[in-house]
Design an enzyme around this catalytic site. Sequence first.
Site, PDB file in Angstrom:
ATOM      1  N   PHE A 164       0.552  10.117  10.894  1.00 52.86           N
ATOM      2  CA  PHE A 164       0.153  10.739   9.635  1.00 52.86           C
ATOM      3  C   PHE A 164      -1.349  10.579   9.486  1.00 52.86           C
ATOM      4  O   PHE A 164      -1.913   9.532   9.828  1.00 52.86           O
ATOM      5  CB  PHE A 164       0.888  10.087   8.463  1.00 52.86           C
ATOM      6  CG  PHE A 164       0.640  10.776   7.150  1.00 52.86           C
ATOM      7  CD1 PHE A 164       1.167  12.035   6.906  1.00 52.86           C
ATOM      8  CD2 PHE A 164      -0.125  10.179   6.174  1.00 52.86           C
ATOM      9  CE1 PHE A 164       0.938  12.679   5.700  1.00 52.86           C
ATOM     10  CE2 PHE A 164      -0.359  10.814   4.957  1.00 52.86           C
ATOM     11  CZ  PHE A 164       0.177  12.066   4.717  1.00 52.86           C
ATOM     12  N   ASP A 179      -1.168  -0.439  11.393  1.00 57.12           N
ATOM     13  CA  ASP A 179      -0.675   0.506  10.401  1.00 57.12           C
ATOM     14  C   ASP A 179       0.841   0.347  10.390  1.00 57.12           C
ATOM     15  O   ASP A 179       1.550   0.896  11.241  1.00 57.12           O
ATOM     16  CB  ASP A 179      -1.085   1.934  10.760  1.00 57.12           C
ATOM     17  CG  ASP A 179      -0.647   2.954   9.719  1.00 57.12           C
ATOM     18  OD1 ASP A 179       0.281   2.659   8.942  1.00 57.12           O
ATOM     19  OD2 ASP A 179      -1.233   4.063   9.687  1.00 57.12           O
ATOM     20  N   HIS A 208       5.427   2.243   8.276  1.00 54.45           N
ATOM     21  CA  HIS A 208       6.831   2.524   8.601  1.00 54.45           C
ATOM     22  C   HIS A 208       7.607   1.256   8.938  1.00 54.45           C
ATOM     23  O   HIS A 208       8.781   1.362   9.297  1.00 54.45           O
ATOM     24  CB  HIS A 208       6.930   3.446   9.825  1.00 54.45           C
ATOM     25  CG  HIS A 208       6.248   4.751   9.699  1.00 54.45           C
ATOM     26  ND1 HIS A 208       6.126   5.637  10.764  1.00 54.45           N
ATOM     27  CD2 HIS A 208       5.656   5.360   8.653  1.00 54.45           C
ATOM     28  CE1 HIS A 208       5.475   6.722  10.364  1.00 54.45           C
ATOM     29  NE2 HIS A 208       5.170   6.570   9.089  1.00 54.45           N
ATOM     30  N   GLN A 231       5.010   4.521  -0.672  1.00 54.69           N
ATOM     31  CA  GLN A 231       5.163   5.893  -1.134  1.00 54.69           C
ATOM     32  C   GLN A 231       6.657   6.231  -1.268  1.00 54.69           C
ATOM     33  O   GLN A 231       7.510   5.535  -0.721  1.00 54.69           O
ATOM     34  CB  GLN A 231       4.436   6.827  -0.147  1.00 54.69           C
ATOM     35  CG  GLN A 231       4.535   8.299  -0.433  1.00 54.69           C
ATOM     36  CD  GLN A 231       5.720   8.949   0.245  1.00 54.69           C
ATOM     37  OE1 GLN A 231       6.320   8.393   1.175  1.00 54.69           O
ATOM     38  NE2 GLN A 231       6.080  10.129  -0.207  1.00 54.69           N
ATOM     39  N   LYS A 261       9.167   5.872   1.614  1.00 54.69           N
ATOM     40  CA  LYS A 261       9.108   4.702   2.487  1.00 54.69           C
ATOM     41  C   LYS A 261      10.334   3.805   2.320  1.00 54.69           C
ATOM     42  O   LYS A 261      11.159   3.983   1.423  1.00 54.69           O
ATOM     43  CB  LYS A 261       7.826   3.911   2.235  1.00 54.69           C
ATOM     44  CG  LYS A 261       6.555   4.681   2.592  1.00 54.69           C
ATOM     45  CD  LYS A 261       6.546   5.116   4.046  1.00 54.69           C
ATOM     46  CE  LYS A 261       5.220   5.726   4.485  1.00 54.69           C
ATOM     47  NZ  LYS A 261       4.963   7.045   3.870  1.00 54.69           N
ATOM     48  N   ARG A 287     -15.271  -7.381  -8.502  1.00 55.64           N
ATOM     49  CA  ARG A 287     -15.281  -8.340  -9.611  1.00 55.64           C
ATOM     50  C   ARG A 287     -14.325  -9.498  -9.354  1.00 55.64           C
ATOM     51  O   ARG A 287     -13.132  -9.280  -9.101  1.00 55.64           O
ATOM     52  CB  ARG A 287     -14.885  -7.619 -10.898  1.00 55.64           C
ATOM     53  CG  ARG A 287     -15.106  -8.420 -12.167  1.00 55.64           C
ATOM     54  CD  ARG A 287     -14.683  -7.585 -13.376  1.00 55.64           C
ATOM     55  NE  ARG A 287     -15.013  -8.273 -14.622  1.00 55.64           N
ATOM     56  CZ  ARG A 287     -14.601  -7.871 -15.811  1.00 55.64           C
ATOM     57  NH1 ARG A 287     -13.844  -6.773 -15.911  1.00 55.64           N
ATOM     58  NH2 ARG A 287     -14.935  -8.542 -16.892  1.00 55.64           N
ATOM     59  N   TYR A 300     -19.151  -9.506 -16.074  1.00 55.67           N
ATOM     60  CA  TYR A 300     -19.368  -8.291 -15.285  1.00 55.67           C
ATOM     61  C   TYR A 300     -20.346  -8.526 -14.136  1.00 55.67           C
ATOM     62  O   TYR A 300     -21.229  -7.720 -13.880  1.00 55.67           O
ATOM     63  CB  TYR A 300     -19.838  -7.130 -16.177  1.00 55.67           C
ATOM     64  CG  TYR A 300     -18.844  -6.828 -17.279  1.00 55.67           C
ATOM     65  CD1 TYR A 300     -17.666  -6.133 -17.001  1.00 55.67           C
ATOM     66  CD2 TYR A 300     -19.056  -7.273 -18.576  1.00 55.67           C
ATOM     67  CE1 TYR A 300     -16.733  -5.881 -17.995  1.00 55.67           C
ATOM     68  CE2 TYR A 300     -18.130  -7.028 -19.585  1.00 55.67           C
ATOM     69  CZ  TYR A 300     -16.972  -6.332 -19.279  1.00 55.67           C
ATOM     70  OH  TYR A 300     -16.052  -6.097 -20.267  1.00 55.67           O
ATOM     71  N   ARG A 317      -6.257  -1.592  -7.613  1.00 60.11           N
ATOM     72  CA  ARG A 317      -5.294  -2.562  -8.127  1.00 60.11           C
ATOM     73  C   ARG A 317      -3.928  -1.920  -8.376  1.00 60.11           C
ATOM     74  O   ARG A 317      -3.835  -0.840  -8.959  1.00 60.11           O
ATOM     75  CB  ARG A 317      -5.794  -3.193  -9.428  1.00 60.11           C
ATOM     76  CG  ARG A 317      -7.054  -4.030  -9.290  1.00 60.11           C
ATOM     77  CD  ARG A 317      -7.385  -4.740 -10.601  1.00 60.11           C
ATOM     78  NE  ARG A 317      -7.627  -3.791 -11.680  1.00 60.11           N
ATOM     79  CZ  ARG A 317      -8.827  -3.361 -12.059  1.00 60.11           C
ATOM     80  NH1 ARG A 317      -9.919  -3.780 -11.422  1.00 60.11           N
ATOM     81  NH2 ARG A 317      -8.954  -2.507 -13.065  1.00 60.11           N
TER      82      ARG A 317
END
Length: 387
Positions: free
Chosen positions: A89, A160, A163, A186, A189, A218, A225, A235
């Site tokens: 992919f 990767d 899968h 996703q 999956k 951060r 900040y 996140r």
Amino acid sequence: MSISRDVPEFPAWPQFDDAERVNLLRALEQGQWWRMGGSEVTEFEREFAEYHGAEHALAVTNGTHALELALQVLGVGPGTEVIVPAFTFISSSQAAQRLGAVAVPVDIDPGTFCIDPAAVERAIGPRTAAIMPVHMAGHIADMDALEKLSADSGVPLIQDAAHAHGARWQGRRVGEFPSVAAFSFQNGKLMTAGEGGAVLFPEGEQYEQAFLRHSCGRPPADRGYFHQTSGSNFRMNELSAAVLRAQLGRLDGQISLREERAPLLTRLLDQIDGVTAQSRDERCDRNPHYMMMFRLPGITEERRNALVDKLIARGVPAFAAFRAIYRCPGFWETGAPELSVDELAARCPTTEAVHQDTIWLHHRTLLGTEEQMHRIADVVADTLATA
């Protein structure tokens, strides 16, 4: 005599039950729905790392971001190259390309469809910053050969593992290799919250850098900040993590059932004239089977696509295989090698064949009954014979 048009309905996907409902309610009622104020993401990371034998896990927004973040931690950026399989992919290459790196496609093994270590070795050069094996359809790539190449060349691996939730290679889980690994959650999956991803890290320094970069640079306790690095907002939210904790709880049982069904369906498909199922290296001793893949060697892409449509019409959730990444317009927008499509195709003869003649079935088929495995094979055989 023609086989009946309909195959009995396979189990639905995604799957859920009261575990997801309970977890979502718990996440809602804690009153904080982002990771800095809640506990679901942190607990999911701990559970996911433990399940895969990793020291650290970082939950992120999706699998593509997981790859991009992991590559950035490994130092990938402008002026570098990342070796990727030509058959995957396109997120595998785009994650590197979006960082300003050049993606270098190489060929795959004709049996497992995973990256070919010999092709990787030929592609390593002075600008190579990472090697990205893709554990295709849940089958772990040849990590013995790839780890030796990494050690000899000094080029790190990034797995990767989009899968490969729960996969093993000679007893080693994905997180037990001394390399970064990226996962996807996703919708299709093996475990899912609609979207989401995670990165496993073998040591703390990489994890700490990734945490900063996934949260706009951060630190967790920052109130002034003081953004210490560049980054973005990758996140994961608390509601997604709550769903994934429930999904993780049933993953092992689902893998066990797929491992029972896959050998039967593989044998049945291999008995059909003109069909060759994805092979399995015996060193991959646990394959979660994200896809059930099989080739129709010599078929044209057009006829393959027509067969996919006919299988779907008869109740088999079938799909055409990934297109070779160098045959996608998006591959050439940025970070492409100084080679033409024809030159890359000449270097990747297996990819050229596989991307045109391969069909894959959704993993929910392997959650069906033994009788359904026979029905799948019957429909494939009959559809081929009458096409």
